[in-house]
Design a protein around this motif. Structure first.
Motif, PDB file in Angstrom:
ATOM      1  N   MET A   7     -66.824 -34.341  35.604  1.00  0.00           N
ATOM      2  CA  MET A   7     -67.465 -33.702  36.750  1.00  0.00           C
ATOM      3  C   MET A   7     -67.293 -34.508  38.028  1.00  0.00           C
ATOM      4  O   MET A   7     -67.487 -33.989  39.133  1.00  0.00           O
ATOM      5  N   LEU A   8     -66.910 -35.785  37.893  1.00  0.00           N
ATOM      6  CA  LEU A   8     -66.738 -36.646  39.059  1.00  0.00           C
ATOM      7  C   LEU A   8     -65.325 -36.602  39.629  1.00  0.00           C
ATOM      8  O   LEU A   8     -65.033 -37.300  40.602  1.00  0.00           O
ATOM      9  N   ALA A   9     -64.456 -35.793  39.056  1.00  0.00           N
ATOM     10  CA  ALA A   9     -63.123 -35.628  39.615  1.00  0.00           C
ATOM     11  C   ALA A   9     -63.218 -34.926  40.969  1.00  0.00           C
ATOM     12  O   ALA A   9     -64.025 -33.996  41.133  1.00  0.00           O
ATOM     13  N   PRO A  10     -62.448 -35.351  41.952  1.00  0.00           N
ATOM     14  CA  PRO A  10     -62.496 -34.707  43.267  1.00  0.00           C
ATOM     15  C   PRO A  10     -62.252 -33.209  43.166  1.00  0.00           C
ATOM     16  O   PRO A  10     -61.318 -32.758  42.505  1.00  0.00           O
ATOM     17  N   GLY A  11     -63.143 -32.443  43.794  1.00  0.00           N
ATOM     18  CA  GLY A  11     -63.006 -30.998  43.814  1.00  0.00           C
ATOM     19  C   GLY A  11     -63.507 -30.282  42.584  1.00  0.00           C
ATOM     20  O   GLY A  11     -63.482 -29.046  42.532  1.00  0.00           O
ATOM     21  N   MET A  12     -63.973 -31.032  41.561  1.00  0.00           N
ATOM     22  CA  MET A  12     -64.435 -30.369  40.345  1.00  0.00           C
ATOM     23  C   MET A  12     -65.697 -29.551  40.605  1.00  0.00           C
ATOM     24  O   MET A  12     -65.853 -28.439  40.098  1.00  0.00           O
ATOM     25  N   LEU A  13     -66.613 -30.105  41.384  1.00  0.00           N
ATOM     26  CA  LEU A  13     -67.844 -29.420  41.758  1.00  0.00           C
ATOM     27  C   LEU A  13     -67.793 -29.056  43.235  1.00  0.00           C
ATOM     28  O   LEU A  13     -67.150 -29.763  44.032  1.00  0.00           O
ATOM     29  N   PRO A  14     -68.476 -27.996  43.637  1.00  0.00           N
ATOM     30  CA  PRO A  14     -68.566 -27.709  45.069  1.00  0.00           C
ATOM     31  C   PRO A  14     -69.164 -28.905  45.812  1.00  0.00           C
ATOM     32  O   PRO A  14     -70.037 -29.606  45.281  1.00  0.00           O
ATOM     33  N   MET A  38     -58.703 -40.894  36.142  1.00  0.00           N
ATOM     34  CA  MET A  38     -59.287 -40.550  37.434  1.00  0.00           C
ATOM     35  C   MET A  38     -59.510 -41.807  38.272  1.00  0.00           C
ATOM     36  O   MET A  38     -59.667 -42.907  37.735  1.00  0.00           O
ATOM     37  N   ALA A  39     -59.553 -41.626  39.574  1.00  0.00           N
ATOM     38  CA  ALA A  39     -59.934 -42.731  40.452  1.00  0.00           C
ATOM     39  C   ALA A  39     -61.401 -43.063  40.222  1.00  0.00           C
ATOM     40  O   ALA A  39     -62.205 -42.176  39.922  1.00  0.00           O
ATOM     41  N   PRO A  40     -61.789 -44.334  40.319  1.00  0.00           N
ATOM     42  CA  PRO A  40     -63.195 -44.693  40.141  1.00  0.00           C
ATOM     43  C   PRO A  40     -64.080 -43.919  41.114  1.00  0.00           C
ATOM     44  O   PRO A  40     -63.788 -43.868  42.314  1.00  0.00           O
ATOM     45  N   PRO A  41     -65.131 -43.282  40.625  1.00  0.00           N
ATOM     46  CA  PRO A  41     -65.991 -42.491  41.506  1.00  0.00           C
ATOM     47  C   PRO A  41     -66.940 -43.379  42.311  1.00  0.00           C
ATOM     48  O   PRO A  41     -67.206 -44.529  41.945  1.00  0.00           O
TER      49      PRO A  41
END
Length: 262
Positions: free
Chosen positions: A147-154, A200-203
């Motif tokens: 869920m922390l991937a860029p663009g995954m959530l609005p 993924m890049a570190p959130p």
């Protein structure tokens, strides 16, 4: 090299077969108790499919915010009704808790499940104001990390994420291609890496990886890989294995619940 045994939990846990019925019984009791108090909203839709539903457990009073718990089962088993009792700790501390179901492999691929959970988090966020904290176990740990991937959530939902706790997560999916489970998971090299949180890049959001000290070495590795890739905290819970590491979520005074909500 066949890694099936490395990722098998049940054969290495005493009385493993007793856990699912105990979970189901505890969950049913908790659902009944909250329903009688008018604090359970059951089967709220986040999509069109019959499993695209979530249950929302409400505290006694205005919620402090929202916790979303995503269950495990190697993306192939269980549903939201099996884990209702794990809402108990956060609800007792004043938080609303959403538990979604999702479609299961092989009827859907992992990338599809990830999209479903993003839709579930978004729908639950529309029901409860305030900060959002995500927790998930095993396959669910993978899903909340994704869920922390860029663009995954609005963007408005992503901005509300205050803490994510992947519990015994699967963070690098490539080894699963070398297990018998892949007959149902149907992972190839492209999807396995694309769906791996370690890729993924570190959130920027605070993350705590939690794992039981008595878990299989593969799960200790998976937790360590994510902690190292994301430069985030890791808790190794003494005396806990893969099936009982989640018990703390049912207890408002447990270290796990307190850490998730801190």
């Amino acid at each position: 090299m066949d890694l099936s045994d490395a990722y098998a939990n049940g054969p290495h846990i005493a009385q493993a077969g007793t856990y699912p019925p105990r979970w189901a019984e505890a969950a049913a009791c908790y659902r009944k108790a909250l329903s009688l108090k008018g604090r359970l909203r059951s089967g709220l839709p986040y999509g069109r499919g019959p499993r695209e539903r979530f249950d929302l457990f409400l505290p006694d009073g205005p919620p402090e915010g929202l916790v979303v718990f995503v269950h495990g089962g190697y993306w192939m088993a269980f549903g939201r009704e099996d884990w209702s009792h794990l809402a108990g700790g956060a609800v007792a501390r004043g938080w609303a808790v959403a538990l979604p179901s999702y479609d299961l492999c092989p009827d859907i691929g992992l990338s599809g499940i990830t999209r479903q959970i993003a839709a579930a988090v978004t729908a639950a966020a529309a029901e409860v104001a305030g900060p959002i904290r995500l927790a998930g176990h095993s396959a669910g740990g993978h899903l909340v990390a994704r869920m922390l991937a860029p663009g995954m959530l609005p963007d408005p939902v992503a901005a509300r994420i205050a803490h994510v706790m992947p519990i015994s997560p699967l963070s690098d999916l490539r080894p699963l291609m070398q297990t018998g489970m892949n007959e149902k998971l149907r992972l190839d090299a492209v999807e396995a890496w694309a769906e791996s949180p370690v890729a993924m890049a570190p959130p920027e959001c605070p993350v705590t990886v939690w794992v039981g000290a008595d878990e299989r070495p593969a799960f200790l590795d998976q937790a360590r890989w994510l902690s190292e890739a994301w430069h985030c905290d890791a808790v190794i819970d003494p005396g806990r294995h893969h099936f009982d590491v989640i018990d703390g979520l049912a207890d408002p005074d447990s270290a796990m619940t307190r850490h998730l909500l801190a």
